[in-house]
Design a protein around this motif. Structure first.
Motif, mmCIF file in Angstrom:
data_model
loop_
_atom_site.group_PDB
_atom_site.id
_atom_site.type_symbol
_atom_site.label_atom_id
_atom_site.label_comp_id
_atom_site.label_asym_id
_atom_site.label_seq_id
_atom_site.Cartn_x
_atom_site.Cartn_y
_atom_site.Cartn_z
ATOM 1 N N ALA A 198 2.299 16.821 18.912
ATOM 2 C CA ALA A 198 3.628 15.600 18.727
ATOM 3 C C ALA A 198 3.417 15.506 20.807
ATOM 4 O O ALA A 198 3.560 14.280 21.011
ATOM 5 N N SER A 199 3.421 16.109 21.292
ATOM 6 C CA SER A 199 3.063 16.326 23.013
ATOM 7 C C SER A 199 1.825 15.858 23.659
ATOM 8 O O SER A 199 1.597 15.540 24.610
ATOM 9 N N LEU A 200 0.742 16.296 22.141
ATOM 10 C CA LEU A 200 -0.498 16.009 23.176
ATOM 11 C C LEU A 200 -1.211 14.622 22.478
ATOM 12 O O LEU A 200 -0.560 13.894 21.470
ATOM 13 N N PRO A 201 -2.247 13.897 23.168
ATOM 14 C CA PRO A 201 -2.715 13.112 23.497
ATOM 15 C C PRO A 201 -3.758 12.818 21.571
ATOM 16 O O PRO A 201 -3.619 12.483 20.766
ATOM 17 N N SER A 202 -4.397 13.777 21.328
ATOM 18 C CA SER A 202 -4.712 14.422 19.920
ATOM 19 C C SER A 202 -3.626 14.673 18.316
ATOM 20 O O SER A 202 -4.000 15.007 17.521
ATOM 21 N N TYR A 203 -2.611 13.997 18.708
ATOM 22 C CA TYR A 203 -1.403 14.218 17.422
ATOM 23 C C TYR A 203 -1.550 12.957 16.589
ATOM 24 O O TYR A 203 -1.883 11.478 16.831
ATOM 25 N N ASP A 204 -1.866 13.665 15.312
ATOM 26 C CA ASP A 204 -1.740 12.809 14.039
ATOM 27 C C ASP A 204 -0.424 12.574 13.708
ATOM 28 O O ASP A 204 -0.788 13.752 12.676
ATOM 29 N N ALA A 205 0.237 12.009 13.138
ATOM 30 C CA ALA A 205 1.646 11.370 13.337
ATOM 31 C C ALA A 205 1.393 11.651 11.283
ATOM 32 O O ALA A 205 2.466 12.444 11.125
ATOM 33 N N HIS A 206 0.681 10.600 10.833
ATOM 34 C CA HIS A 206 0.724 11.399 9.482
ATOM 35 C C HIS A 206 -0.350 12.675 8.861
ATOM 36 O O HIS A 206 0.418 12.815 8.023
ATOM 37 N N ALA A 207 -0.846 12.646 9.470
ATOM 38 C CA ALA A 207 -1.759 14.551 8.770
ATOM 39 C C ALA A 207 -0.628 15.690 9.297
ATOM 40 O O ALA A 207 -0.240 16.797 8.616
ATOM 41 N N ALA A 208 -0.016 15.420 10.969
ATOM 42 C CA ALA A 208 1.147 16.063 10.815
ATOM 43 C C ALA A 208 2.782 16.132 10.019
ATOM 44 O O ALA A 208 2.664 17.324 9.260
ATOM 45 N N ALA A 209 2.620 15.011 9.664
ATOM 46 C CA ALA A 209 4.181 15.498 8.390
ATOM 47 C C ALA A 209 3.652 15.942 7.584
ATOM 48 O O ALA A 209 4.374 17.134 6.757
ATOM 49 N N LEU A 210 1.953 15.601 7.372
ATOM 50 C CA LEU A 210 1.855 16.667 5.622
ATOM 51 C C LEU A 210 1.719 17.829 6.302
ATOM 52 O O LEU A 210 1.967 18.776 4.519
ATOM 53 N N LEU A 211 1.487 18.301 7.183
ATOM 54 C CA LEU A 211 1.381 19.451 7.061
ATOM 55 C C LEU A 211 2.537 20.105 7.894
ATOM 56 O O LEU A 211 3.054 21.562 6.638
ATOM 57 N N MET A 212 3.418 19.125 7.830
ATOM 58 C CA MET A 212 5.186 19.976 7.746
ATOM 59 C C MET A 212 5.749 20.159 6.582
ATOM 60 O O MET A 212 5.938 21.144 6.350
ATOM 61 N N ARG A 213 5.686 18.514 5.700
ATOM 62 C CA ARG A 213 6.060 19.046 4.678
ATOM 63 C C ARG A 213 5.576 20.209 2.997
ATOM 64 O O ARG A 213 6.043 21.026 2.958
ATOM 65 N N ARG A 214 3.696 20.225 3.407
ATOM 66 C CA ARG A 214 3.413 21.493 3.237
ATOM 67 C C ARG A 214 3.555 22.881 3.314
ATOM 68 O O ARG A 214 4.165 23.719 2.884
ATOM 69 N N THR A 215 3.560 22.913 5.140
ATOM 70 C CA THR A 215 3.731 23.924 5.067
ATOM 71 C C THR A 215 6.186 24.780 4.887
ATOM 72 O O THR A 215 6.288 26.175 4.928
ATOM 73 N N LEU A 216 6.700 23.274 4.719
ATOM 74 C CA LEU A 216 8.238 23.504 4.348
ATOM 75 C C LEU A 216 8.054 24.393 2.817
ATOM 76 O O LEU A 216 8.765 25.421 2.402
ATOM 77 N N ASP A 217 7.714 24.121 2.178
ATOM 78 C CA ASP A 217 7.287 24.348 0.480
ATOM 79 C C ASP A 217 6.023 25.457 0.657
ATOM 80 O O ASP A 217 7.128 26.671 -0.191
ATOM 81 N N PHE A 218 5.403 25.740 1.363
ATOM 82 C CA PHE A 218 5.152 27.750 1.319
ATOM 83 C C PHE A 218 6.029 28.119 1.789
ATOM 84 O O PHE A 218 6.576 29.800 1.184
ATOM 85 N N LEU A 219 7.052 27.988 2.178
ATOM 86 C CA LEU A 219 7.992 28.754 3.621
ATOM 87 C C LEU A 219 8.998 28.898 2.495
ATOM 88 O O LEU A 219 9.614 29.783 1.661
ATOM 89 N N GLY A 220 9.173 27.839 1.573
ATOM 90 C CA GLY A 220 10.489 27.769 0.309
ATOM 91 C C GLY A 220 9.739 28.942 -0.498
ATOM 92 O O GLY A 220 11.082 29.486 -1.581
ATOM 93 N N ARG A 221 8.416 28.827 -0.843
ATOM 94 C CA ARG A 221 7.951 29.693 -2.499
ATOM 95 C C ARG A 221 8.210 31.567 -1.161
ATOM 96 O O ARG A 221 8.200 32.356 -2.172
ATOM 97 N N THR A 222 8.243 31.918 -0.409
ATOM 98 C CA THR A 222 8.350 33.006 -0.158
ATOM 99 C C THR A 222 9.177 33.524 0.851
ATOM 100 O O THR A 222 9.033 35.039 1.074
ATOM 101 N N ALA A 223 10.306 32.778 0.886
ATOM 102 C CA ALA A 223 11.430 32.972 1.599
ATOM 103 C C ALA A 223 12.154 34.235 0.318
ATOM 104 O O ALA A 223 11.954 33.456 -0.586
ATOM 105 N N PRO A 224 12.892 34.707 0.643
ATOM 106 C CA PRO A 224 13.913 36.149 0.005
ATOM 107 C C PRO A 224 14.102 35.354 -0.824
ATOM 108 O O PRO A 224 15.352 34.491 -0.194
#
Length: 189
Positions: free
Chosen positions: A163-189
């Protein structure tokens, strides 16, 4: 919750990178963020690249691998662009790895631990991710992994989730974060 070793990109530990790590922490995860650039950040990719070349990519990789020495083996290894070198190496070689998150880069993997979950993100026209072979490496890696996911976003930006760079894409970043959190939820002990 998951324990994560997250490596920064070629511009260093920018406020956007640190904010990303904080968002993972706010979701309840433990996040370690070693600084391979000793506090230096760079306004552009070229400046960061020049700094990384001065240090040496092999040195940066070894520094990243050593950052895991004092941490438990049972971690998710994550990296952005340059940080994928250490994250992917640790995920492939360190016993007990819980998963790998590879943002905007992927190295060719001669052998992936088949049971190790991996999630890869990048833009379809990013000159680095798509143009330098990382997308092809990601497709091959995901095809060889039992639990592999590849998410390709429309666009030509590199470091689109910082989010601090000019290359930031808010829509894609939000989707990436949602998918990342889902992944972490599946891999957590």
């Amino acid at each position: 919750m998951a324990e994560i070793l997250l490596f920064h990109h070629i511009q260093g530990q920018t406020t956007g990178f640190l904010g990303f790590a904080d968002e993972l922490r706010q979701a309840g995860h433990t996040v370690h963020t070693p600084d391979l650039f000793a506090g230096r950040t760079f306004a552009g990719l070229d400046d960061g690249q020049a700094h990384a070349e001065k240090i040496g990519f092999d040195n940066l990789l070894q520094q990243g691998v050593r950052a895991a020495d004092a941490l438990p083996n049972e971690m998710v290894y994550a990296g952005w662009s340059l940080g994928v070198m250490a994250a992917q190496t640790l995920a492939q070689t360190r016993p007990g790895a819980r998963g790998a998150l590879l943002f905007e880069a992927c190295l060719p993997a001669s052998e992936w631990p088949q049971e190790l979950p991996v999630q890869i993100h990048g833009m379809d026209a990013d000159p680095f991710f798509a143009g330098e072979g990382d997308l092809d490496a990601a497709r091959t890696l995901v095809a060889s992994a039992k639990h592999g996911e590849l998410f390709v976003y429309p666009g030509d930006r590199h470091l689109f989730a910082d989010a601090s760079l000019p290359s930031y894409d808010a829509h894609a970043a939000a989707l990436l974060m949602r998918r990342t959190l889902d992944f972490l939820g599946r891999t957590a002990p």
